[in-house]
Design an enzyme around this catalytic site. Structure first.
Site, PDB file in Angstrom:
ATOM      1  N   GLU A   1      48.323  40.364  88.473  1.00 43.17           N
ATOM      2  CA  GLU A   1      48.278  39.178  87.619  1.00 43.17           C
ATOM      3  C   GLU A   1      47.009  39.172  86.762  1.00 43.17           C
ATOM      4  OE1 GLU A   1      48.452  36.060  90.516  1.00 43.17           O
ATOM      5  OE2 GLU A   1      49.966  37.128  91.687  1.00 43.17           O
TER       6      GLU A   1
ATOM      7  N   HIS B   1      51.446  35.539  85.879  1.00 40.37           N
ATOM      8  CA  HIS B   1      51.722  35.803  87.305  1.00 40.37           C
ATOM      9  C   HIS B   1      52.863  36.828  87.436  1.00 40.37           C
ATOM     10  CE1 HIS B   1      52.333  34.998  91.563  1.00 40.37           C
ATOM     11  NE2 HIS B   1      51.355  34.146  91.566  1.00 40.37           N
TER      12      HIS B   1
ATOM     13  N   ARG C   1      60.635  31.964  90.991  1.00 40.02           N
ATOM     14  CA  ARG C   1      60.026  32.892  91.979  1.00 40.02           C
ATOM     15  C   ARG C   1      60.295  34.311  91.494  1.00 40.02           C
ATOM     16  NH1 ARG C   1      56.167  32.091  94.641  1.00 40.02           N
ATOM     17  NH2 ARG C   1      57.029  30.268  95.706  1.00 40.02           N
TER      18      ARG C   1
ATOM     19  N   GLN D   1      49.934  22.914  91.898  1.00 40.35           N
ATOM     20  CA  GLN D   1      49.496  24.310  92.051  1.00 40.35           C
ATOM     21  C   GLN D   1      49.904  25.119  90.818  1.00 40.35           C
ATOM     22  OE1 GLN D   1      48.553  26.541  94.998  1.00 40.35           O
ATOM     23  NE2 GLN D   1      50.211  28.069  95.033  1.00 40.35           N
TER      24      GLN D   1
HETATM   25  O1  TA6 Z   1      48.646  34.592  92.657  1.00 40.79           O
HETATM   26  C1  TA6 Z   1      48.646  34.580  94.048  1.00 40.79           C
HETATM   27  C2  TA6 Z   1      48.893  33.166  94.526  1.00 40.79           C
HETATM   28  O2  TA6 Z   1      47.862  32.308  94.122  1.00 40.79           O
HETATM   29  C3  TA6 Z   1      49.074  33.198  96.035  1.00 40.79           C
HETATM   30  O3  TA6 Z   1      47.972  32.606  96.698  1.00 40.79           O
HETATM   31  C4  TA6 Z   1      50.389  32.462  96.244  1.00 40.79           C
HETATM   32  O4  TA6 Z   1      50.165  31.077  96.369  1.00 40.79           O
HETATM   33  C5  TA6 Z   1      51.114  32.828  94.966  1.00 40.79           C
HETATM   34  O5  TA6 Z   1      50.125  32.663  93.962  1.00 40.79           O
HETATM   35  C6  TA6 Z   1      52.388  32.078  94.704  1.00 40.79           C
HETATM   36  O6  TA6 Z   1      52.121  30.737  94.379  1.00 40.79           O
HETATM   37  P1  TA6 Z   1      53.389  29.774  94.112  1.00 40.79           P
HETATM   38  O7  TA6 Z   1      52.816  28.438  93.747  1.00 40.79           O
HETATM   39  O8  TA6 Z   1      54.177  30.396  92.999  1.00 40.79           O
HETATM   40  O9  TA6 Z   1      54.182  29.771  95.396  1.00 40.79           O
END
Ligand code: TA6
Length: 316
Positions: free
Chosen positions: A292, A186, A78, A102
């Site tokens: 990002e 990111h 994070r 994700q």
């Molecule tokens: O980049 C923005 C995003 O897609 C947000 O929608 C939020 O989900 C963030 O990434 C963090 O995602 P994560 O899977 O690291 O919690």
């Protein structure tokens, strides 16, 4: 690579040369740390090839990382610069990546450290170091390979100079079928006060506002943040134009992209920060903004033997 535990590996030095960048492993070879003679430093976790720290010559941390960020490989970091590949978010309607977690598997895979190179620094002030990391279908864990059975290789490079931090990625299709992917860096940037920043360089860009029913909008003027913000600018107009973050009128970051046509701007604000177990302190959203760089709208199609290159350079 000779594995000399926690011993500084000074780059090849010749007596009489000015001090050279130092690169060493730490935490049981799970992290690579590079320090320039000027004092600038960068730390990269082999887990996800995640940049977890970038400090300037004064030791000031430039990236935001949660106090509760997991650095043990148990979940994506994070903060810092997690890598998103081969899918941004989740894509249930895209067969090839529908089963992936994700943001894909790059940020949760163990990368190899491929080596380091440094500029021939005539003086400390122009030294630089490039750290290369690799991930391929040969090194991917079996579970992930079963979910995404493509033959590929990635080289991810982190370049540190006294002026900037650069991250670049080369993705090669080593197989015999086309690969469709999305990619994004990111980046969590550290700022002093979210209410005092402006983001410029995206004026006129079309974006999807994910906190307003994914409505399609067009950016007018500078971006300011006064609540949860989650926008996908695609394309971020004029890729030659840097995205600039100012704080009370002072430029704090300048981000130049190469072949990364989209930019995501994200701040979770109070409620989303409260809902993330690894987001600490809970008011830490006031000190971070995610800018990002990536290619996340639609899919990049890589034919057999083709390669995709994308990069960002963050300076102040
Ligand atoms: O980049 C923005 C995003 O897609 C947000 O929608 C939020 O989900 C963030 O990434 C963090 O995602 P994560 O899977 O690291 O919690």
């Amino acid at each position: 690579m000779v594995d000399r535990r926690n011993k500084p590996m000074a780059l090849a030095t010749t007596p009489g040369l000015p001090p050279q960048p130092q690169v060493h492993f730490s935490h049981g070879n799970s992290r690579v740390i590079a320090v320039l003679p000027t004092g600038d430093s960068v730390e990269v976790l082999l887990y996800g090839a995640t940049v977890t720290s970038w400090k300037d010559r004064f030791g000031t941390e430039r990236l935001w990382r949660s106090d509760a960020a997991k650095l043990d490989g148990s979940k994506p970091v994070r903060g810092g610069i997690p890598l998103v590949f081969p899918v941004f978010g989740t894509s249930p309607d895209h067969a090839a990546t529908a089963k992936l977690p994700q943001h894909g598997f790059a940020r949760t895979s163990r990368w190899e450290f491929l080596g380091k190179s440094s500029s021939e620094s005539a003086g400390a002030s122009d030294s630089s170091v490039k750290l290369d990391f690799g991930l391929s279908s040969n090194t991917l864990d079996d579970n992930t390979k079963a979910l995404w059975p493509y033959t590929f290789s990635i080289i991810y490079s982190v370049t540190l100079t006294p002026e900037h931090l650069g991250t670049s990625i080369v993705i090669t299709n080593d197989g015999d079928q086309p690969i469709e992917f999305q990619v994004l860096m990111h980046t969590y940037l550290r700022i002093s006060d979210i209410t005092k920043i402006q983001v410029t360089g995206l004026e006129g860009s079309d974006y999807v506002d994910k906190v307003d029913a994914a409505q399609a909008k067009k950016q007018s003027g500078a971006i300011t943040i006064a609540g949860e913000t989650d926008r996908v600018y695609s394309p971020a107009t004029d890729p030659t134009k840097p995205v600039i973050i100012t704080e009370e009128g002072e430029t704090v970051f300048n981000i130049v992209r190469d072949n990364l046509k989209d930019v995501v701007v994200w701040n979770p604000w109070t409620d989303k920060a409260a809902g993330m177990g690894d987001f600490e302190p809970k008011d830490g959203f006031k000190n971070m903004i995610c800018i990002e760089a990536g290619s996340v709208k639609g899919w990049v199609t890589l034919d057999p033997s083709d390669a995709f290159e994308g990069a960002q350079t963050i300076s102040d």
